[in-house]
Design a protein around this motif. Structure first.
Motif, mmCIF file in Angstrom:
data_model
loop_
_atom_site.group_PDB
_atom_site.id
_atom_site.type_symbol
_atom_site.label_atom_id
_atom_site.label_comp_id
_atom_site.label_asym_id
_atom_site.label_seq_id
_atom_site.Cartn_x
_atom_site.Cartn_y
_atom_site.Cartn_z
ATOM 1 N N THR A 164 25.802 -23.542 -13.818
ATOM 2 C CA THR A 164 27.014 -24.337 -13.660
ATOM 3 C C THR A 164 28.070 -23.528 -12.925
ATOM 4 O OG1 THR A 164 26.620 -25.662 -15.642
ATOM 5 C CG2 THR A 164 28.892 -25.508 -14.867
ATOM 6 N N ARG A 165 28.692 -24.145 -11.931
ATOM 7 C CA ARG A 165 29.739 -23.489 -11.156
ATOM 8 C C ARG A 165 31.096 -24.013 -11.600
ATOM 9 N NH1 ARG A 165 27.181 -19.658 -7.989
ATOM 10 N NH2 ARG A 165 28.686 -19.908 -6.295
ATOM 11 N N VAL A 166 32.044 -23.124 -11.772
ATOM 12 C CA VAL A 166 33.375 -23.515 -12.243
ATOM 13 C C VAL A 166 34.401 -23.329 -11.131
ATOM 14 C CG1 VAL A 166 35.227 -23.063 -13.891
ATOM 15 C CG2 VAL A 166 32.822 -22.910 -14.626
ATOM 16 N N VAL A 167 35.186 -24.365 -10.898
ATOM 17 C CA VAL A 167 36.310 -24.290 -9.964
ATOM 18 C C VAL A 167 37.594 -24.426 -10.773
ATOM 19 C CG1 VAL A 167 37.497 -25.369 -8.024
ATOM 20 C CG2 VAL A 167 34.999 -25.270 -8.043
ATOM 21 N N ILE A 168 38.433 -23.418 -10.719
ATOM 22 C CA ILE A 168 39.719 -23.463 -11.404
ATOM 23 C C ILE A 168 40.680 -24.311 -10.579
ATOM 24 C CG2 ILE A 168 41.698 -22.112 -12.176
ATOM 25 C CD1 ILE A 168 39.243 -21.643 -13.873
ATOM 26 N N LEU A 169 41.291 -25.287 -11.224
ATOM 27 C CA LEU A 169 42.235 -26.182 -10.555
ATOM 28 C C LEU A 169 43.549 -26.106 -11.321
ATOM 29 C CD1 LEU A 169 42.222 -28.205 -8.190
ATOM 30 C CD2 LEU A 169 41.719 -30.004 -9.850
ATOM 31 N N THR A 170 44.588 -25.561 -10.686
ATOM 32 C CA THR A 170 45.829 -25.303 -11.408
ATOM 33 C C THR A 170 47.047 -25.461 -10.513
ATOM 34 O OG1 THR A 170 46.997 -23.629 -12.722
ATOM 35 C CG2 THR A 170 45.680 -22.843 -10.897
ATOM 36 N N THR A 171 48.200 -25.559 -11.133
ATOM 37 C CA THR A 171 49.454 -25.607 -10.388
ATOM 38 C C THR A 171 50.032 -24.213 -10.218
ATOM 39 O OG1 THR A 171 50.661 -25.984 -12.447
ATOM 40 C CG2 THR A 171 50.052 -27.925 -11.177
ATOM 41 N N PHE A 172 49.416 -23.202 -10.842
ATOM 42 C CA PHE A 172 49.995 -21.867 -10.885
ATOM 43 C C PHE A 172 49.190 -20.899 -10.021
ATOM 44 C CE2 PHE A 172 50.617 -24.051 -14.920
ATOM 45 C CZ PHE A 172 51.998 -24.074 -14.994
ATOM 46 N N GLU A 173 49.789 -20.435 -8.909
ATOM 47 C CA GLU A 173 49.138 -19.438 -8.058
ATOM 48 C C GLU A 173 49.629 -18.058 -8.495
ATOM 49 O OE1 GLU A 173 48.042 -18.764 -3.341
ATOM 50 O OE2 GLU A 173 49.755 -19.986 -3.901
ATOM 51 N N ASP A 174 49.122 -17.637 -9.640
ATOM 52 C CA ASP A 174 49.557 -16.395 -10.268
ATOM 53 C C ASP A 174 48.414 -15.402 -10.274
ATOM 54 O OD1 ASP A 174 49.641 -14.748 -13.008
ATOM 55 O OD2 ASP A 174 51.699 -15.189 -12.386
ATOM 56 N N ASP A 175 48.720 -14.132 -9.956
ATOM 57 C CA ASP A 175 47.671 -13.116 -9.873
ATOM 58 C C ASP A 175 46.844 -13.021 -11.147
ATOM 59 O OD1 ASP A 175 48.245 -12.456 -7.322
ATOM 60 O OD2 ASP A 175 48.904 -10.409 -7.703
ATOM 61 N N GLU A 176 47.505 -13.108 -12.311
ATOM 62 C CA GLU A 176 46.761 -12.955 -13.556
ATOM 63 C C GLU A 176 45.786 -14.111 -13.758
ATOM 64 O OE1 GLU A 176 46.689 -10.157 -15.214
ATOM 65 O OE2 GLU A 176 48.050 -9.522 -13.630
#
Length: 222
Positions: free
Chosen positions: A75-87
């Protein structure tokens, strides 16, 4: 492609489902509203791709990603978020995510991203890849013991890995090494297979951590 949508916002899940349902090659198999439910669904359904939110109650998206790829390595996971944060970026990549997209991504880009990840490619914007390389290049120099897995690579594969660590695309690597782009693609696949890595970004990290590329060396990124 069988896709699981994970987000604690019902409206966002509905929007993502509408976008994905517009493509006949994509099937939304289920939705989950938090990380724990996401891991349970992955165990049960083994989707090809998971669209994973980061900030969720209970188990967050990064920990859910770590558990999901453990129970279902395919399974491949794509993170989808509003936060472009290094952590978030480094946490997600370390956890085993194959892509990182912002929620402002267009529907066309989102569909293309899912297809690319399902085909085995990593999906990161050049700015994110650059941040990964810059962070690795800032690691303190010291005695580095070469990883034994490097011995499994041919000289040409090591050269390709070194160019990957500079953040070059397949076309750019082909130009540097004076070989066909299709040949580079084959070498990259073999490097990932031999080193047991999920994607190109993990290959960049491996190149630094293994000692193949030393911190402070020119990364080629401008």
């Amino acid at each position: 492609m069988r896709v699981l949508i994970v987000d604690d916002d019902a409206l966002m899940r509905a929007g993502l489902r509408a976008i994905l349902s517009s493509d006949e090659s994509v099937e939304v198999v289920e939705e989950a509203e938090d990380g724990r439910a996401a891991v349970d669904r992955v165990c049960e359904l083994r989707p090809d791709v998971v669209l994973m939110d980061v900030r969720m109650p209970g188990l967050d998206g990064i920990q859910a990603t770590r558990e999901a790829v453990t129970v279902s390595p395919a399974t491949r996971v794509v993170i989808l978020t509003t936060f472009e944060d290094d952590e978030y970026i480094f946490g997600a990549l370390t956890a085993g995510a194959s892509g990182f997209l912002l929620k402002r991504t267009s529907p066309e880009e989102l569909l293309a991203a899912i297809k690319a990840v399902a085909d085995g490619d990593s999906l990161l914007s050049p700015s994110v890849t650059r941040r990964v390389i810059d962070r690795m290049a800032r690691l303190p120099a010291g005695e580095v013991v070469l990883d034994d897995r490097l011995g499994e690579l041919t000289p040409r594969e090591r050269e390709v890995l070194e160019q990957l660590a500079r953040g070059l695309s397949n076309a750019e690597i082909a130009a540097v090494l004076v070989i066909e782009e299709s040949t580079v693609k084959t070498h990259v696949k073999r490097v990932l297979m031999k080193l047991r890595l999920r994607d190109r970004v993990q290959a960049v990290i491996f190149a630094y951590e293994s000692g193949l590329t030393r911190p402070g060396r020119d990364t080629g990124i401008r």
